[in-house]
Design a protein around this motif. Sequence first.
Motif, PDB file in Angstrom:
ATOM      1  N   LYS A 183      42.835  98.166  20.242  1.00  0.00           N
ATOM      2  CA  LYS A 183      43.587  98.550  18.961  1.00  0.00           C
ATOM      3  C   LYS A 183      44.524  97.551  18.803  1.00  0.00           C
ATOM      4  N   GLY A 184      45.110  96.696  19.810  1.00  0.00           N
ATOM      5  CA  GLY A 184      46.147  95.568  19.502  1.00  0.00           C
ATOM      6  C   GLY A 184      45.685  94.469  18.683  1.00  0.00           C
ATOM      7  N   PHE A 185      44.274  94.360  18.309  1.00  0.00           N
ATOM      8  CA  PHE A 185      43.636  93.328  17.649  1.00  0.00           C
ATOM      9  C   PHE A 185      43.628  93.432  16.258  1.00  0.00           C
ATOM     10  N   SER A 186      43.889  92.483  15.391  1.00  0.00           N
ATOM     11  CA  SER A 186      43.853  92.669  13.908  1.00  0.00           C
ATOM     12  C   SER A 186      42.523  93.172  13.555  1.00  0.00           C
ATOM     13  N   SER A 187      41.579  92.773  14.389  1.00  0.00           N
ATOM     14  CA  SER A 187      40.045  93.021  13.841  1.00  0.00           C
ATOM     15  C   SER A 187      39.437  94.416  14.009  1.00  0.00           C
ATOM     16  N   VAL A 188      40.361  95.126  14.852  1.00  0.00           N
ATOM     17  CA  VAL A 188      40.010  96.648  15.261  1.00  0.00           C
ATOM     18  C   VAL A 188      40.918  97.504  14.699  1.00  0.00           C
ATOM     19  N   VAL A 189      40.275  98.706  14.280  1.00  0.00           N
ATOM     20  CA  VAL A 189      40.840  99.608  13.550  1.00  0.00           C
ATOM     21  C   VAL A 189      40.565 100.732  14.453  1.00  0.00           C
ATOM     22  N   SER A 190      41.623 101.906  14.165  1.00  0.00           N
ATOM     23  CA  SER A 190      41.269 103.252  14.636  1.00  0.00           C
ATOM     24  C   SER A 190      40.352 103.943  13.475  1.00  0.00           C
ATOM     25  N   SER A 191      40.079 105.220  13.802  1.00  0.00           N
ATOM     26  CA  SER A 191      39.024 105.947  12.780  1.00  0.00           C
ATOM     27  C   SER A 191      40.141 106.748  12.046  1.00  0.00           C
ATOM     28  N   SER A 192      41.422 106.822  12.736  1.00  0.00           N
ATOM     29  CA  SER A 192      42.560 107.701  11.952  1.00  0.00           C
ATOM     30  C   SER A 192      43.104 106.510  10.853  1.00  0.00           C
ATOM     31  N   GLN A 193      43.259 105.177  11.135  1.00  0.00           N
ATOM     32  CA  GLN A 193      43.674 104.380  10.515  1.00  0.00           C
ATOM     33  C   GLN A 193      42.818 104.222   9.136  1.00  0.00           C
ATOM     34  N   LEU A 194      41.504 104.277   9.492  1.00  0.00           N
ATOM     35  CA  LEU A 194      40.632 104.205   8.352  1.00  0.00           C
ATOM     36  C   LEU A 194      40.721 105.322   7.475  1.00  0.00           C
ATOM     37  N   GLY A 195      40.925 106.602   7.697  1.00  0.00           N
ATOM     38  CA  GLY A 195      40.870 107.500   6.825  1.00  0.00           C
ATOM     39  C   GLY A 195      42.362 107.457   6.088  1.00  0.00           C
ATOM     40  N   GLN A 196      43.491 107.224   6.916  1.00  0.00           N
ATOM     41  CA  GLN A 196      44.581 107.196   6.352  1.00  0.00           C
ATOM     42  C   GLN A 196      44.794 105.948   5.113  1.00  0.00           C
ATOM     43  N   ALA A 197      44.036 105.011   5.286  1.00  0.00           N
ATOM     44  CA  ALA A 197      44.136 103.807   4.378  1.00  0.00           C
ATOM     45  C   ALA A 197      43.228 104.196   3.167  1.00  0.00           C
ATOM     46  N   MET A 198      42.375 104.990   3.193  1.00  0.00           N
ATOM     47  CA  MET A 198      41.682 105.451   1.926  1.00  0.00           C
ATOM     48  C   MET A 198      42.495 106.208   1.287  1.00  0.00           C
ATOM     49  N   ILE A 199      43.182 107.347   1.827  1.00  0.00           N
ATOM     50  CA  ILE A 199      44.037 108.069   1.113  1.00  0.00           C
ATOM     51  C   ILE A 199      45.080 107.360   0.177  1.00  0.00           C
ATOM     52  N   LEU A 200      45.780 106.472   1.028  1.00  0.00           N
ATOM     53  CA  LEU A 200      46.776 105.404   0.594  1.00  0.00           C
ATOM     54  C   LEU A 200      46.250 104.569  -0.733  1.00  0.00           C
ATOM     55  N   VAL A 201      45.135 104.019  -0.630  1.00  0.00           N
ATOM     56  CA  VAL A 201      44.792 103.385  -1.808  1.00  0.00           C
ATOM     57  C   VAL A 201      44.274 104.132  -3.135  1.00  0.00           C
ATOM     58  N   ALA A 202      43.905 105.522  -2.688  1.00  0.00           N
ATOM     59  CA  ALA A 202      43.842 106.486  -3.807  1.00  0.00           C
ATOM     60  C   ALA A 202      45.039 106.814  -4.559  1.00  0.00           C
ATOM     61  N   GLN A 203      46.089 106.653  -3.722  1.00  0.00           N
ATOM     62  CA  GLN A 203      47.458 107.076  -4.289  1.00  0.00           C
ATOM     63  C   GLN A 203      48.117 105.836  -4.828  1.00  0.00           C
ATOM     64  N   GLN A 204      47.878 104.697  -4.188  1.00  0.00           N
ATOM     65  CA  GLN A 204      48.805 103.668  -4.865  1.00  0.00           C
ATOM     66  C   GLN A 204      48.121 102.148  -4.599  1.00  0.00           C
ATOM     67  N   PRO A 205      47.717 101.727  -5.751  1.00  0.00           N
ATOM     68  CA  PRO A 205      46.893 100.399  -6.131  1.00  0.00           C
ATOM     69  C   PRO A 205      47.319  99.391  -5.399  1.00  0.00           C
ATOM     70  N   THR A 206      46.431  98.650  -4.525  1.00  0.00           N
ATOM     71  CA  THR A 206      46.609  97.358  -3.786  1.00  0.00           C
ATOM     72  C   THR A 206      45.743  96.533  -4.437  1.00  0.00           C
ATOM     73  N   GLN A 207      46.580  95.074  -4.382  1.00  0.00           N
ATOM     74  CA  GLN A 207      45.595  94.003  -5.163  1.00  0.00           C
ATOM     75  C   GLN A 207      44.337  93.626  -4.413  1.00  0.00           C
ATOM     76  N   VAL A 208      44.235  93.699  -3.182  1.00  0.00           N
ATOM     77  CA  VAL A 208      42.977  93.576  -2.474  1.00  0.00           C
ATOM     78  C   VAL A 208      42.022  94.397  -2.555  1.00  0.00           C
ATOM     79  N   LYS A 209      40.983  94.312  -3.094  1.00  0.00           N
ATOM     80  CA  LYS A 209      39.868  95.373  -3.631  1.00  0.00           C
ATOM     81  C   LYS A 209      38.766  95.172  -2.465  1.00  0.00           C
ATOM     82  N   ARG A 210      38.482  94.270  -1.769  1.00  0.00           N
ATOM     83  CA  ARG A 210      37.677  94.149  -0.801  1.00  0.00           C
ATOM     84  C   ARG A 210      38.459  94.135   0.594  1.00  0.00           C
TER      85      ARG A 210
END
Length: 221
Positions: A183-210
Amino acid sequence: MNIILTGSTGMVGKSVLLECLDSPAVNRVMLINRNPLGKEHPKLIEVLHQDFTDFTPLQQQIRDFSPQACFHCMGVSSVGMNEETYSRLTLQVTKSLADVVYTIAPQTVFTYVSGEGTDETEKGNIMWARVKGATENYVLNKGFGDAYAFRIGAVIPERGVKSSTGWVNAVYTITKPLHGWLKGFSSVVSSSQLGQAMILVAQQPTQVKRLENKDIKRLVA
């Protein structure tokens, strides 16, 4: 937010679902599944639908639900498939869902779960990467209020989430002692981080789309 979610029987979709149910930002979740998930929660509405290449029969239910976001988390492996079949189960399924949601609620934030190594030029030598690239391009150019492609790479499962593929679960079990280190590697995410990130972009736009794993980690840091 009211969120439409596909793929909740798989590892990614189930991870996103758990985060949605816990998030105070999410009011309701409409699951679209072929088979019942067998989960009850005050936020949940489950719609059973068999033909994922045609979502038009669900138009009225989606209209009544009034979605603000759609998390399209379902997908299939390309192993053993030709390009026509894989495209039908990936691009055509996504197009059908996106078209119906856009017709009803064009301001929806639409998130498509793609994969690391996807080819947005649609011209590379790797079949699955071309198809996913075409799918990303369709979603991102559709005209939604906002849209994202989550190019997921290595994911460490949390909260009891498991893959629907047996050998994948076996690999996770064998490597479990290393999960904390990975989990310390930038190339690895946890399943919880994945879900949290989706909720965040739905609330607040980010410039990176991919968004790749490093972008997902940055969002939830």
